[in-house]
Scaffold this motif. Structure first.
Motif, PDB file in Angstrom:
ATOM      1  N   GLU A 150      50.930 -41.172   5.492  1.00 18.23           N
ATOM      2  CA  GLU A 150      51.109 -42.625   5.488  1.00 18.23           C
ATOM      3  C   GLU A 150      52.033 -43.067   6.615  1.00 18.23           C
ATOM      4  O   GLU A 150      53.096 -42.481   6.847  1.00 18.23           O
ATOM      5  N   ASN A 206      52.190 -42.420  13.319  1.00 19.26           N
ATOM      6  CA  ASN A 206      51.725 -42.890  14.621  1.00 19.26           C
ATOM      7  C   ASN A 206      51.489 -41.679  15.514  1.00 19.26           C
ATOM      8  O   ASN A 206      52.439 -40.983  15.878  1.00 19.26           O
ATOM      9  N   VAL A 218      44.706 -40.831   3.821  1.00 18.75           N
ATOM     10  CA  VAL A 218      45.429 -41.239   5.024  1.00 18.75           C
ATOM     11  C   VAL A 218      45.419 -42.762   5.075  1.00 18.75           C
ATOM     12  O   VAL A 218      44.348 -43.389   5.023  1.00 18.75           O
ATOM     13  N   TYR A 238      47.387 -46.540   6.616  1.00 22.99           N
ATOM     14  CA  TYR A 238      48.283 -47.318   7.465  1.00 22.99           C
ATOM     15  C   TYR A 238      48.851 -46.491   8.622  1.00 22.99           C
ATOM     16  O   TYR A 238      50.031 -46.590   8.946  1.00 22.99           O
ATOM     17  N   SER A 239      47.993 -45.690   9.226  1.00 21.60           N
ATOM     18  CA  SER A 239      48.398 -44.864  10.360  1.00 21.60           C
ATOM     19  C   SER A 239      47.661 -45.317  11.621  1.00 21.60           C
ATOM     20  O   SER A 239      46.614 -45.972  11.550  1.00 21.60           O
ATOM     21  N   VAL A 240      48.218 -44.962  12.786  1.00 18.06           N
ATOM     22  CA  VAL A 240      47.643 -45.319  14.083  1.00 18.06           C
ATOM     23  C   VAL A 240      47.425 -44.032  14.860  1.00 18.06           C
ATOM     24  O   VAL A 240      48.345 -43.216  14.996  1.00 18.06           O
ATOM     25  N   ILE A 271      40.951 -39.170  12.901  1.00 17.25           N
ATOM     26  CA  ILE A 271      41.366 -38.856  11.530  1.00 17.25           C
ATOM     27  C   ILE A 271      40.206 -38.186  10.808  1.00 17.25           C
ATOM     28  O   ILE A 271      39.089 -38.713  10.785  1.00 17.25           O
ATOM     29  N   CYS A 287      40.487 -43.008   3.281  1.00 10.11           N
ATOM     30  CA  CYS A 287      41.249 -43.684   4.334  1.00 10.11           C
ATOM     31  C   CYS A 287      41.323 -45.176   4.046  1.00 10.11           C
ATOM     32  O   CYS A 287      40.348 -45.774   3.574  1.00 10.11           O
ATOM     33  N   ASN A 335      43.835 -47.952   8.559  1.00  8.17           N
ATOM     34  CA  ASN A 335      44.191 -47.199   9.767  1.00  8.17           C
ATOM     35  C   ASN A 335      43.620 -47.864  11.021  1.00  8.17           C
ATOM     36  O   ASN A 335      42.597 -48.544  10.976  1.00  8.17           O
ATOM     37  N   GLN A 336      44.284 -47.618  12.163  1.00  9.24           N
ATOM     38  CA  GLN A 336      43.827 -48.113  13.453  1.00  9.24           C
ATOM     39  C   GLN A 336      43.617 -46.934  14.389  1.00  9.24           C
ATOM     40  O   GLN A 336      44.523 -46.102  14.554  1.00  9.24           O
ATOM     41  N   LEU A 378      36.821 -41.710  13.364  1.00 14.14           N
ATOM     42  CA  LEU A 378      37.173 -41.532  11.954  1.00 14.14           C
ATOM     43  C   LEU A 378      36.072 -40.775  11.224  1.00 14.14           C
ATOM     44  O   LEU A 378      34.900 -41.156  11.285  1.00 14.14           O
ATOM     45  N   ASN A 417      39.782 -50.091   7.934  1.00  8.59           N
ATOM     46  CA  ASN A 417      39.977 -49.154   9.029  1.00  8.59           C
ATOM     47  C   ASN A 417      39.347 -49.720  10.300  1.00  8.59           C
ATOM     48  O   ASN A 417      38.188 -50.135  10.300  1.00  8.59           O
TER      49      ASN A 417
END
Length: 240
Positions: free
Chosen positions: A168, A171, A187, A189-191, A200, A205, A208-209, A221, A230
């Motif tokens: 979580e 970056n 997974v 709120y991750s970049v 990823i 998920c 995510n970005q 992804l 996402n």
């Protein structure tokens, strides 16, 4: 193989001690003598007892000798708070997709041990510059949390784990293979930017970005369960 610390901040650091509530401190100065019971002098710092641990300085190795990890977690029920500090090695990656120069220092933080590890949490800092995965959860871990980390310049994965749990707020930038490889985890709120393979790879998920991942034949992804939100290169990620 073990090596002594290369950079020591003698003027401002104190050796590691157990503080109130049994929380152990880790810093560059204590590496040369062992940071607590069960940790032999030199890298890696070996966490062989359950408990709460936190960094009070950066931990840096120049990679002059072969090294499996900077921090090696071998016990169950361990929480490791980087406290905003960096665990750093000598590997550097460049180009698109990234190409990473091999070095002698494999991982920044890894979880090992022959016995099943029932929980580990790693949070709140930076891990960068390693020959394999920046964070590697290798043992048979029953649950894990990896959160609030900045990760970059590792030749394999940014985070690598087969354990259930969650990753979580991580970056990840400029990684040789996958940014986050956690096929049994959530997974969120991750970049993840600029990786050589899938950005990823996870079980589920959300939020995510992802941008500029893969080498043209892979995707941002790979996630069977997308809970929603996402973003892949500015658009909604396709269902996979």
């Amino acid at each position: 193989m073990r090596c002594l610390a290369v950079f020591c901040l003698f003027a401002v650091l104190q050796p590691a001690t157990a503080v109130a509530g049994g929380r152990y401190e880790i810093n560059q100065l204590c590496v040369s003598s062992g940071c607590f019971a069960g940790d032999a002098p030199g890298f890696p710092i070996e966490i062989s007892q359950s408990g709460s641990y936190r960094l009070t300085s950066n931990l840096v190795t120049s990679g002059g000798q072969a090294l499996d990890a900077v921090i090696d977690i071998q016990a169950p029920q361990v929480s490791l708070d980087l406290s905003g500090f960096t665990v750093g090695g000598p590997t550097n990656c460049s180009g698109s997709p990234p190409v990473c120069l091999g070095t002698l220092v494999d991982s920044g933080i890894r979880v090992t041990g022959a016995a099943r590890v029932d929980h580990v949490m790693i949070e709140n800092g930076t891990v960068e510059g390693f020959n394999e995965s920046c964070v590697s959860i290798e043992a048979e871990v029953l649950s894990m949390i990896v959160r609030d980390l900045g990760i970059s310049h590792c030749r394999e994965h940014g985070v690598s784990s087969l354990a259930p749990g969650r990753v979580e707020g991580v970056n990840v930038n400029v990684i040789g293979e996958s940014g986050i490889f956690a096929p049994n985890a959530l997974v969120l709120y991750s970049v993840v930017n600029e990786t050589g393979s899938t950005g990823i790879f996870a079980e589920s998920c959300t939020g995510n970005q992802l941008n500029r991942n893969g080498n043209g034949s892979t995707i941002d992804l790979l996630c069977p369960v997308q809970i929603g939100g996402n973003s892949c290169s500015g658009a909604l990620c396709p269902d996979i």
